[in-house]
Design a protein around this motif. Structure first.
Motif, PDB file in Angstrom:
ATOM      1  N   LEU A 211     -17.232  27.773 -19.907  1.00  0.00           N
ATOM      2  CA  LEU A 211     -18.407  27.296 -20.624  1.00  0.00           C
ATOM      3  C   LEU A 211     -19.704  27.733 -19.971  1.00  0.00           C
ATOM      4  O   LEU A 211     -20.767  27.620 -20.564  1.00  0.00           O
ATOM      5  N   SER A 212     -19.636  28.208 -18.740  1.00  0.00           N
ATOM      6  CA  SER A 212     -20.848  28.670 -18.065  1.00  0.00           C
ATOM      7  C   SER A 212     -20.486  29.681 -16.987  1.00  0.00           C
ATOM      8  O   SER A 212     -19.333  29.811 -16.591  1.00  0.00           O
ATOM      9  N   LEU A 213     -21.513  30.358 -16.531  1.00  0.00           N
ATOM     10  CA  LEU A 213     -21.386  31.332 -15.455  1.00  0.00           C
ATOM     11  C   LEU A 213     -22.590  31.138 -14.552  1.00  0.00           C
ATOM     12  O   LEU A 213     -23.725  31.101 -15.026  1.00  0.00           O
ATOM     13  N   VAL A 214     -22.352  30.988 -13.264  1.00  0.00           N
ATOM     14  CA  VAL A 214     -23.424  30.751 -12.307  1.00  0.00           C
ATOM     15  C   VAL A 214     -23.359  31.816 -11.230  1.00  0.00           C
ATOM     16  O   VAL A 214     -22.288  32.097 -10.694  1.00  0.00           O
ATOM     17  N   PHE A 215     -24.498  32.411 -10.923  1.00  0.00           N
ATOM     18  CA  PHE A 215     -24.601  33.353  -9.812  1.00  0.00           C
ATOM     19  C   PHE A 215     -25.349  32.669  -8.680  1.00  0.00           C
ATOM     20  O   PHE A 215     -26.461  32.180  -8.877  1.00  0.00           O
ATOM     21  N   ASN A 216     -24.755  32.614  -7.504  1.00  0.00           N
ATOM     22  CA  ASN A 216     -25.426  32.110  -6.319  1.00  0.00           C
ATOM     23  C   ASN A 216     -25.666  33.294  -5.387  1.00  0.00           C
ATOM     24  O   ASN A 216     -24.719  33.880  -4.883  1.00  0.00           O
ATOM     25  N   LEU A 217     -26.916  33.626  -5.177  1.00  0.00           N
ATOM     26  CA  LEU A 217     -27.269  34.745  -4.314  1.00  0.00           C
ATOM     27  C   LEU A 217     -27.857  34.202  -3.019  1.00  0.00           C
ATOM     28  O   LEU A 217     -28.926  33.587  -3.033  1.00  0.00           O
ATOM     29  N   ASN A 218     -27.142  34.394  -1.912  1.00  0.00           N
ATOM     30  CA  ASN A 218     -27.584  33.894  -0.610  1.00  0.00           C
ATOM     31  C   ASN A 218     -27.944  32.416  -0.674  1.00  0.00           C
ATOM     32  O   ASN A 218     -28.950  31.980  -0.119  1.00  0.00           O
ATOM     33  N   ALA A 219     -27.129  31.646  -1.350  1.00  0.00           N
ATOM     34  CA  ALA A 219     -27.387  30.215  -1.519  1.00  0.00           C
ATOM     35  C   ALA A 219     -26.413  29.398  -0.682  1.00  0.00           C
ATOM     36  O   ALA A 219     -25.235  29.733  -0.580  1.00  0.00           O
ATOM     37  N   PHE A 220     -26.928  28.348  -0.092  1.00  0.00           N
ATOM     38  CA  PHE A 220     -26.108  27.400   0.647  1.00  0.00           C
ATOM     39  C   PHE A 220     -26.323  26.032   0.021  1.00  0.00           C
ATOM     40  O   PHE A 220     -27.453  25.670  -0.305  1.00  0.00           O
ATOM     41  N   THR A 221     -25.250  25.274  -0.176  1.00  0.00           N
ATOM     42  CA  THR A 221     -25.359  23.999  -0.867  1.00  0.00           C
ATOM     43  C   THR A 221     -24.943  22.848   0.036  1.00  0.00           C
ATOM     44  O   THR A 221     -24.157  23.012   0.965  1.00  0.00           O
ATOM     45  N   LYS A 222     -25.469  21.661  -0.265  1.00  0.00           N
ATOM     46  CA  LYS A 222     -25.021  20.432   0.372  1.00  0.00           C
ATOM     47  C   LYS A 222     -23.770  19.958  -0.364  1.00  0.00           C
ATOM     48  O   LYS A 222     -23.498  20.372  -1.488  1.00  0.00           O
ATOM     49  N   GLY A 223     -23.018  19.067   0.276  1.00  0.00           N
ATOM     50  CA  GLY A 223     -21.828  18.524  -0.346  1.00  0.00           C
ATOM     51  C   GLY A 223     -22.149  17.844  -1.667  1.00  0.00           C
ATOM     52  O   GLY A 223     -23.100  17.072  -1.744  1.00  0.00           O
ATOM     53  N   HIS A 224     -21.381  18.148  -2.695  1.00  0.00           N
ATOM     54  CA  HIS A 224     -21.613  17.566  -4.012  1.00  0.00           C
ATOM     55  C   HIS A 224     -20.353  17.670  -4.859  1.00  0.00           C
ATOM     56  O   HIS A 224     -19.419  18.387  -4.524  1.00  0.00           O
ATOM     57  N   ARG A 225     -20.362  16.926  -5.946  1.00  0.00           N
ATOM     58  CA  ARG A 225     -19.351  17.044  -6.998  1.00  0.00           C
ATOM     59  C   ARG A 225     -20.082  17.412  -8.281  1.00  0.00           C
ATOM     60  O   ARG A 225     -21.203  16.966  -8.501  1.00  0.00           O
ATOM     61  N   ASP A 226     -19.459  18.217  -9.104  1.00  0.00           N
ATOM     62  CA  ASP A 226     -20.058  18.651 -10.363  1.00  0.00           C
ATOM     63  C   ASP A 226     -19.562  17.725 -11.478  1.00  0.00           C
ATOM     64  O   ASP A 226     -18.564  18.020 -12.133  1.00  0.00           O
ATOM     65  N   SER A 227     -20.287  16.637 -11.684  1.00  0.00           N
ATOM     66  CA  SER A 227     -19.837  15.605 -12.621  1.00  0.00           C
ATOM     67  C   SER A 227     -19.747  16.109 -14.058  1.00  0.00           C
ATOM     68  O   SER A 227     -19.009  15.549 -14.862  1.00  0.00           O
ATOM     69  N   GLY A 228     -20.474  17.156 -14.407  1.00  0.00           N
ATOM     70  CA  GLY A 228     -20.441  17.693 -15.760  1.00  0.00           C
ATOM     71  C   GLY A 228     -19.287  18.638 -16.029  1.00  0.00           C
ATOM     72  O   GLY A 228     -19.054  19.010 -17.175  1.00  0.00           O
TER      73      GLY A 228
END
Length: 97
Positions: free
Chosen positions: A30-47
């Protein structure tokens, strides 16, 4: 999708019902996400409905994905992939340890 036929069928049915679904390059996702040099905090994708597919592309170093509840840190390279329930598993990515 030979390995996850039930999950594929659900995604394909939902994607078909969406407006402007003609010729989606990421069908049945349903979607496509590009992360370029991205760092994330801990999370859950509720959607997210069920599975999240992480497929790294390009040449890079570091940027492992960590899955908190199962206690996994996975270093992926181009050609690898991981699928997990991103709505149920806390996850994050970051530079190498």
């Amino acid at each position: 999708m030979a390995n996850l036929p039930a999950e594929y069928q659900v995604l394909a049915e939902v994607a078909t019902e969406l407006p402007c679904n003609d010729g989606s390059p990421v069908h049945p996702f349903l979607s496509l996400v590009f992360n370029l040099n991205a760092f994330t905090k801990g999370h859950r994708d509720s959607g997210d409905l069920d599975l999240c597919l992480v497929l790294p592309i390009g040449k890079f170093q570091g940027g492992a994905i960590a899955l908190k509840e199962p206690g996994l840190v996975v270093e992926l390279q181009q050609g690898d992939f991981i699928a997990f329930q991103s709505n149920k598993v806390t996850h994050f990515n970051g530079p190498p340890y």
